[in-house]
Design an enzyme around this catalytic site. Structure first.
Site, short mmCIF file in Angstrom:
data_model
loop_
_atom_site.label_atom_id
_atom_site.label_comp_id
_atom_site.label_asym_id
_atom_site.label_seq_id
_atom_site.Cartn_x
_atom_site.Cartn_y
_atom_site.Cartn_z
N TRP A 65 0.84 -1.20 0.00
CA TRP A 65 0.00 0.00 0.00
C TRP A 65 0.86 1.24 0.00
O TRP A 65 2.05 1.18 0.30
CB TRP A 65 -1.04 -0.01 1.14
CG TRP A 65 -0.54 -0.18 2.56
CD1 TRP A 65 0.65 -0.69 2.96
CD2 TRP A 65 -1.25 0.15 3.75
NE1 TRP A 65 0.74 -0.71 4.33
CE2 TRP A 65 -0.42 -0.19 4.84
CE3 TRP A 65 -2.50 0.69 4.01
CZ2 TRP A 65 -0.83 0.00 6.16
CZ3 TRP A 65 -2.89 0.88 5.33
CH2 TRP A 65 -2.05 0.53 6.39
N ASN A 66 0.24 2.36 -0.37
CA ASN A 66 0.96 3.62 -0.53
C ASN A 66 0.21 4.75 0.16
O ASN A 66 -1.01 4.70 0.28
CB ASN A 66 1.06 4.00 -2.02
CG ASN A 66 1.75 2.94 -2.84
OD1 ASN A 66 2.91 2.65 -2.67
ND2 ASN A 66 1.01 2.33 -3.76
N HIS A 73 -6.77 19.51 -7.54
CA HIS A 73 -6.97 19.78 -8.97
C HIS A 73 -5.83 19.18 -9.77
O HIS A 73 -5.06 19.89 -10.43
CB HIS A 73 -7.14 21.29 -9.19
CG HIS A 73 -8.32 21.84 -8.44
ND1 HIS A 73 -9.47 22.23 -9.07
CD2 HIS A 73 -8.52 22.01 -7.11
CE1 HIS A 73 -10.35 22.63 -8.15
NE2 HIS A 73 -9.79 22.51 -6.95
N HIS A 77 -9.94 15.78 -13.01
CA HIS A 77 -10.47 16.21 -11.71
C HIS A 77 -11.75 17.02 -11.84
O HIS A 77 -12.10 17.49 -12.92
CB HIS A 77 -9.41 17.00 -10.92
CG HIS A 77 -9.13 18.36 -11.46
ND1 HIS A 77 -8.14 18.60 -12.39
CD2 HIS A 77 -9.69 19.57 -11.21
CE1 HIS A 77 -8.12 19.88 -12.68
NE2 HIS A 77 -9.06 20.51 -11.99
N ASP A 79 -14.14 20.19 -10.50
CA ASP A 79 -14.16 21.53 -9.90
C ASP A 79 -15.54 21.75 -9.27
O ASP A 79 -16.56 21.75 -9.98
CB ASP A 79 -13.96 22.62 -10.95
CG ASP A 79 -12.54 22.73 -11.49
OD1 ASP A 79 -11.65 22.01 -11.02
OD2 ASP A 79 -12.35 23.57 -12.39
N HIS A 83 -14.88 26.16 -5.39
CA HIS A 83 -13.52 26.42 -5.91
C HIS A 83 -13.33 27.89 -6.25
O HIS A 83 -12.22 28.41 -6.14
CB HIS A 83 -13.31 25.54 -7.14
CG HIS A 83 -11.99 25.71 -7.84
ND1 HIS A 83 -10.80 25.84 -7.17
CD2 HIS A 83 -11.67 25.75 -9.16
CE1 HIS A 83 -9.81 25.95 -8.05
NE2 HIS A 83 -10.31 25.92 -9.25
N HIS A 212 -14.61 29.59 -14.99
CA HIS A 212 -14.64 29.45 -13.54
C HIS A 212 -15.59 30.48 -12.91
O HIS A 212 -16.42 30.15 -12.05
CB HIS A 212 -13.24 29.61 -12.95
CG HIS A 212 -12.34 28.44 -13.18
ND1 HIS A 212 -11.63 28.25 -14.35
CD2 HIS A 212 -12.03 27.38 -12.40
CE1 HIS A 212 -10.93 27.13 -14.27
NE2 HIS A 212 -11.15 26.58 -13.09
MN MN Z 1 -9.58 22.60 -11.34
#
Ligand code: MN
Length: 262
Positions: A65-66, A73, A77, A79, A83, A212
């Protein structure tokens, strides 16, 4: 059987039987995954990193495992409205409290790949969207509007971010197109193949970063760094895009899947 029960049974039958194709719209998440680069004085996001905890060794003899590290982002991904400052006061505007039915919707795929290839600064206008609607029908409410530019086929961060001394040159949205999609079509949000939903030069636009500013200011979402949009029909696919349930998250890496009629 009730109608909804039949519908779900047919859906599963299609996925298992092959009548419905599942297309992965996600880029690999690894240290080389390009991350948006903001100029000074703005703070930047971490790249993706894996830190091994154990791998069938003295640290954990039977398990691998990590730890993972990255900005919200990073890579493919989501938004969330929170945001952006214009979306900060909506109720249920963060990754943990957005109503989950708003992660699933029909996909309208607008192919501008030839235009983006000819001009890296290509901007999607309302007129191009209306021309698309004249051929494929009106964009329904609660739709994901995905912009196919084939930008995800660019290899390496330098070609993908395409930055010059004056910032990045990547395609995006004309400022007047965004309120049309958000308010007149009432979509869920937009999805793009570039590192962010705004054009590389959008810091110069009025308003700055219109996608955005206006999308999140309209309580809508963004999906960035998508790929495989060339495998989707203009209409008819269904997109699933649920972010991680990060409490007060502004976004998150996610796996985006599309169900496509064969
Ligand atoms: Mn973004």
């Amino acid at each position: 059987m009730s109608t909804s029960l039949q519908t779900l049974a047919q859906l599963v039958g299609g996925i298992v039987g092959g009548g419905i194709r599942v297309v992965d719209l996600t880029v690999p998440l690894e240290p080389a995954t390009p991350v948006i680069q903001l100029p000074p004085p703005f703070a930047n996001s971490k790249a993706f990193a894996l830190q091994e905890i154990s791998r069938y060794d003295e640290r954990g003899p039977a398990w691998y495992w990590n730890n993972i590290e990255c900005g919200e982002h990073t890579g493919t991904h989501f938004d969330a409205p929170i945001h952006w400052v214009t979306g900060k006061d909506y109720a249920n505007n963060a990754t943990h409290n957005i109503p989950v039915d708003r992660f699933i919707g029909p996909a309208c795929v607008i192919d501008v790949a030839a235009k983006a290839k000819a001009d890296p600064d290509f901007l999607l206008t309302r007129e191009v969207v209306e021309e698309w609607e004249s051929r494929h029908g009106r964009i329904p409410a609660h739709a994901w509007v995905l912009i196919r530019t084939d930008w995800s086929q660019r290899k390496g961060a330098a070609a993908y971010l395409n930055a010059g001394a004056d910032g990045s040159h990547t395609p995006g949205f004309d400022p007047k197109c965004v309120p049309f999609l958000a308010k007149e079509r009432d979509i869920l949000g937009v999805g793009v193949e570039t590192v962010g939903t705004d054009a590389g030069q959008a810091y110069r636009f009025d308003p700055t970063f219109p996608c955005h500013t206006i999308m999140h200011g309209s309580n809508k979402f963004g999906l960035a760094s998508l790929t495989n949009l060339d495998q989707l029909p203009p209409v008819g696919a269904v997109v699933f895009a649920p972010p991680l349930k990060i409490v007060n998250g502004s976004g998150s890496p996610l796996r985006v899947l599309a169900l496509v009629p064969a």
